[in-house]
Write a protein that holds these residues in place. Structure first.
Motif, mmCIF file in Angstrom:
data_model
loop_
_atom_site.group_PDB
_atom_site.id
_atom_site.type_symbol
_atom_site.label_atom_id
_atom_site.label_comp_id
_atom_site.label_asym_id
_atom_site.label_seq_id
_atom_site.Cartn_x
_atom_site.Cartn_y
_atom_site.Cartn_z
ATOM 1 N N ALA A 169 -30.963 -27.706 -27.094
ATOM 2 C CA ALA A 169 -29.637 -28.688 -27.140
ATOM 3 C C ALA A 169 -28.448 -27.602 -27.109
ATOM 4 O O ALA A 169 -27.344 -27.965 -26.330
ATOM 5 C CB ALA A 169 -29.399 -29.254 -28.853
ATOM 6 N N THR A 170 -28.443 -26.515 -27.593
ATOM 7 C CA THR A 170 -27.400 -25.487 -27.387
ATOM 8 C C THR A 170 -27.198 -25.243 -25.787
ATOM 9 O O THR A 170 -26.051 -24.867 -25.251
ATOM 10 C CB THR A 170 -27.798 -24.209 -28.171
ATOM 11 O OG1 THR A 170 -27.855 -24.594 -29.534
ATOM 12 C CG2 THR A 170 -26.490 -23.127 -28.029
ATOM 13 N N ARG A 171 -28.257 -24.896 -24.999
ATOM 14 C CA ARG A 171 -28.436 -24.660 -23.685
ATOM 15 C C ARG A 171 -27.568 -25.482 -23.100
ATOM 16 O O ARG A 171 -26.656 -25.471 -22.214
ATOM 17 C CB ARG A 171 -29.524 -24.321 -23.337
ATOM 18 C CG ARG A 171 -29.630 -22.788 -22.811
ATOM 19 C CD ARG A 171 -31.223 -22.903 -22.037
ATOM 20 N NE ARG A 171 -32.209 -22.991 -22.936
ATOM 21 C CZ ARG A 171 -33.616 -23.027 -22.633
ATOM 22 N NH1 ARG A 171 -33.683 -23.298 -21.369
ATOM 23 N NH2 ARG A 171 -34.417 -23.125 -23.302
ATOM 24 N N ALA A 172 -27.778 -27.123 -23.430
ATOM 25 C CA ALA A 172 -27.305 -27.948 -22.631
ATOM 26 C C ALA A 172 -25.789 -28.289 -22.839
ATOM 27 O O ALA A 172 -25.066 -28.582 -22.117
ATOM 28 C CB ALA A 172 -28.105 -29.245 -23.215
ATOM 29 N N ALA A 173 -25.344 -27.826 -24.320
ATOM 30 C CA ALA A 173 -23.967 -27.852 -24.507
ATOM 31 C C ALA A 173 -23.228 -26.857 -23.828
ATOM 32 O O ALA A 173 -22.198 -27.113 -23.251
ATOM 33 C CB ALA A 173 -23.886 -27.663 -25.962
ATOM 34 N N LEU A 174 -23.706 -25.735 -23.734
ATOM 35 C CA LEU A 174 -23.189 -24.644 -22.799
ATOM 36 C C LEU A 174 -23.114 -24.804 -21.380
ATOM 37 O O LEU A 174 -22.070 -24.560 -20.668
ATOM 38 C CB LEU A 174 -23.858 -22.904 -23.289
ATOM 39 C CG LEU A 174 -23.763 -22.750 -24.711
ATOM 40 C CD1 LEU A 174 -24.463 -21.290 -24.584
ATOM 41 C CD2 LEU A 174 -22.356 -22.821 -25.062
ATOM 42 N N ALA A 196 -34.019 -19.075 -31.982
ATOM 43 C CA ALA A 196 -34.057 -17.966 -31.591
ATOM 44 C C ALA A 196 -33.015 -17.724 -30.420
ATOM 45 O O ALA A 196 -32.470 -16.745 -29.882
ATOM 46 C CB ALA A 196 -35.370 -17.440 -31.156
ATOM 47 N N ILE A 197 -32.525 -19.001 -30.037
ATOM 48 C CA ILE A 197 -31.588 -19.192 -28.798
ATOM 49 C C ILE A 197 -30.207 -18.253 -29.326
ATOM 50 O O ILE A 197 -29.576 -17.801 -28.337
ATOM 51 C CB ILE A 197 -30.881 -20.473 -28.541
ATOM 52 C CG1 ILE A 197 -30.246 -20.836 -27.435
ATOM 53 C CG2 ILE A 197 -30.141 -21.086 -29.984
ATOM 54 C CD1 ILE A 197 -30.912 -20.559 -26.032
ATOM 55 N N GLN A 198 -29.795 -18.196 -30.558
ATOM 56 C CA GLN A 198 -28.520 -17.359 -30.963
ATOM 57 C C GLN A 198 -28.677 -16.062 -30.586
ATOM 58 O O GLN A 198 -27.953 -15.296 -29.925
ATOM 59 C CB GLN A 198 -28.372 -17.379 -32.338
ATOM 60 C CG GLN A 198 -28.463 -19.039 -32.928
ATOM 61 C CD GLN A 198 -27.352 -19.950 -32.114
ATOM 62 O OE1 GLN A 198 -26.612 -19.579 -31.414
ATOM 63 N NE2 GLN A 198 -27.756 -21.060 -32.475
ATOM 64 N N GLU A 199 -30.093 -15.498 -30.850
ATOM 65 C CA GLU A 199 -30.093 -13.837 -30.360
ATOM 66 C C GLU A 199 -30.249 -13.747 -28.995
ATOM 67 O O GLU A 199 -29.730 -12.780 -28.418
ATOM 68 C CB GLU A 199 -31.443 -13.472 -31.215
ATOM 69 C CG GLU A 199 -31.354 -13.203 -32.738
ATOM 70 C CD GLU A 199 -31.622 -14.413 -33.408
ATOM 71 O OE1 GLU A 199 -31.839 -15.701 -32.893
ATOM 72 O OE2 GLU A 199 -31.834 -14.494 -34.544
ATOM 73 N N VAL A 235 -15.154 -28.004 -27.879
ATOM 74 C CA VAL A 235 -16.066 -27.520 -28.906
ATOM 75 C C VAL A 235 -17.423 -28.602 -29.032
ATOM 76 O O VAL A 235 -17.395 -29.608 -28.630
ATOM 77 C CB VAL A 235 -15.238 -27.930 -30.391
ATOM 78 C CG1 VAL A 235 -15.945 -27.928 -31.431
ATOM 79 C CG2 VAL A 235 -14.146 -27.034 -30.547
ATOM 80 N N THR A 236 -18.472 -27.610 -29.125
ATOM 81 C CA THR A 236 -19.964 -28.493 -29.126
ATOM 82 C C THR A 236 -20.386 -28.289 -30.331
ATOM 83 O O THR A 236 -20.324 -27.693 -31.370
ATOM 84 C CB THR A 236 -20.705 -27.643 -28.112
ATOM 85 O OG1 THR A 236 -20.716 -26.161 -28.393
ATOM 86 C CG2 THR A 236 -20.079 -27.827 -26.711
ATOM 87 N N LEU A 237 -21.002 -29.800 -30.798
ATOM 88 C CA LEU A 237 -21.864 -29.718 -31.986
ATOM 89 C C LEU A 237 -23.210 -30.355 -31.466
ATOM 90 O O LEU A 237 -23.398 -31.453 -30.928
ATOM 91 C CB LEU A 237 -21.229 -30.922 -32.819
ATOM 92 C CG LEU A 237 -19.688 -30.673 -33.014
ATOM 93 C CD1 LEU A 237 -18.858 -31.870 -33.607
ATOM 94 C CD2 LEU A 237 -19.440 -29.487 -34.087
ATOM 95 N N CYS A 238 -24.335 -29.706 -32.030
ATOM 96 C CA CYS A 238 -25.732 -30.057 -31.487
ATOM 97 C C CYS A 238 -25.977 -30.969 -32.986
ATOM 98 O O CYS A 238 -25.879 -30.351 -34.120
ATOM 99 C CB CYS A 238 -26.680 -29.141 -31.465
ATOM 100 S SG CYS A 238 -25.988 -28.009 -30.115
ATOM 101 N N THR A 239 -26.413 -32.117 -32.803
ATOM 102 C CA THR A 239 -26.938 -32.872 -33.931
ATOM 103 C C THR A 239 -28.300 -33.584 -33.904
ATOM 104 O O THR A 239 -28.427 -34.140 -33.021
ATOM 105 C CB THR A 239 -25.861 -34.019 -34.188
ATOM 106 O OG1 THR A 239 -25.753 -34.834 -33.081
ATOM 107 C CG2 THR A 239 -24.538 -33.456 -34.419
ATOM 108 N N TYR A 240 -28.591 -33.719 -35.126
ATOM 109 C CA TYR A 240 -29.868 -34.676 -35.318
ATOM 110 C C TYR A 240 -29.536 -35.119 -36.926
ATOM 111 O O TYR A 240 -29.820 -34.398 -37.990
ATOM 112 C CB TYR A 240 -31.288 -33.867 -35.562
ATOM 113 C CG TYR A 240 -32.217 -34.804 -35.305
ATOM 114 C CD1 TYR A 240 -32.804 -35.382 -34.280
ATOM 115 C CD2 TYR A 240 -33.029 -35.061 -36.502
ATOM 116 C CE1 TYR A 240 -33.695 -36.500 -34.170
ATOM 117 C CE2 TYR A 240 -34.378 -35.957 -36.319
ATOM 118 C CZ TYR A 240 -34.401 -36.458 -35.197
ATOM 119 O OH TYR A 240 -35.436 -37.366 -35.114
#
Ligand SMILES: Nc1nc2c(ncn2[C@@H]2O[C@H](COP(=O)(O)OP(=O)(O)O)[C@@H](O)[C@H]2O)c(=O)[nH]1
Ligand SMILES: [Mg+2]
Length: 239
Positions: A77-82, A186-189, A11-16
């Motif tokens: 951050a999302t890319r790094a998580a995946l 836009a990473i999601q799309e 489970v990944t969580l991107c945080t600031y």
């Protein structure tokens, strides 16, 4: 819920600046999926998330921290998580916002849907899903971006801008992360578009998007325009 034998879930969580949320969110995730490992991708948050996690990790082998030196955007951050999920050979990776807008109570249904899908979206825009606490402007922005992404990228799914998702890591392995254009929201799309290109099967499970519990949103109105520009470039780049 227990995972099928041999399956590893990250489970990944991107945080600031989400330390106050993480304190309760991380145990809440384990309440629903005790076998999950959790990765926090934190951009050196001024609220001390990094040291807080490092201390917690000494007592908790299921917790991982990927620290980046400065705020570099939700897309990277999302890319790094995946990519972490790919590099560490997990079977499935679920991403949630770290502010309780994506409640972990939906994880069992999302994981069940993965029996016959490669990407499952925790969806605000299918029957039974919804959003609480948004003003008119935020609703309009979300609907507009979704319609725009469906049109330009040919997406058939209803909620294309939300981050609550589960991916089959074997399919992520087929993506060329170097080609990604989005560094922001836009990473999601873009992820859905590229997953579709490699033949992913999609499912949507309804979620109620809740108001964040602590802290403030990092999204700016200009982010919507930036996302539109990136989605256009992704569409023009094609395969
Ligand atoms: N690592 C990292 N996380 C981010 C960044 N920007 C936003 N986030 C996280 O992404 C999630 C969604 O952001 P949020 O501000 O809640 O956006 P909103 O829900 O669209 O208002 C939260 O967990 C944020 O802490 C960033 O630049 N880097
Ligand atoms: Mg939020």
């Amino acid at each position: 819920m227990r995972l099928n034998v041999g399956n590893r879930l990250l489970v990944t969580l991107c945080t600031y600046n989400e330390r106050e949320n993480l304190v309760t969110l991380i145990p809440e995730i384990w309440k629903y999926v005790p076998d999950a490992e959790i990765l926090v991708v934190d951009d050196n948050s001024p609220d001390g998330t990094g040291p807080f996690l490092e201390e917690w990790i000494t007592r908790e082998p299921r917790l991982h921290h990927l620290g980046r030196p400065a705020k570099q955007g939700l897309g990277t951050a999302t890319r790094a998580a995946l990519q972490y999920a790919v590099e560490h050979d997990y079977t499935l990776v679920c991403n949630l916002d770290a502010d309780f807008s994506h409640h972990p109570r939906y994880l069992p249904a999302i994981l069940a849907a993965m029996e016959s899908a490669d990407v499952t979206i925790g969806s605000r825009y299918v029957a039974g899903g919804g959003v609480e606490g948004w003003g008119v402007r935020r609703h309009f922005m979300s609907q507009a971006i979704n319609a725009y992404a469906r049109l330009l990228l040919g997406l058939k799914t209803k909620d294309n801008s939300g981050a609550y998702r589960c991916y089959r890591v074997a399919k992520l392995r087929e993506l060329n992360f170097e080609r990604f254009l989005a560094t922001g929201y836009a990473i999601q799309e873009e992820l859905l578009y590229r997953c579709r290109q490699v033949g992913c099967r999609f499912a949507e499970v309804p979620i109620q998007f809740e108001e964040r519990r602590h802290g403030v949103s990092k999204i700016r109105f200009s982010e919507g325009f930036r996302a539109c520009w990136v989605i256009l470039r992704v569409a023009l780049q094609g395969k």
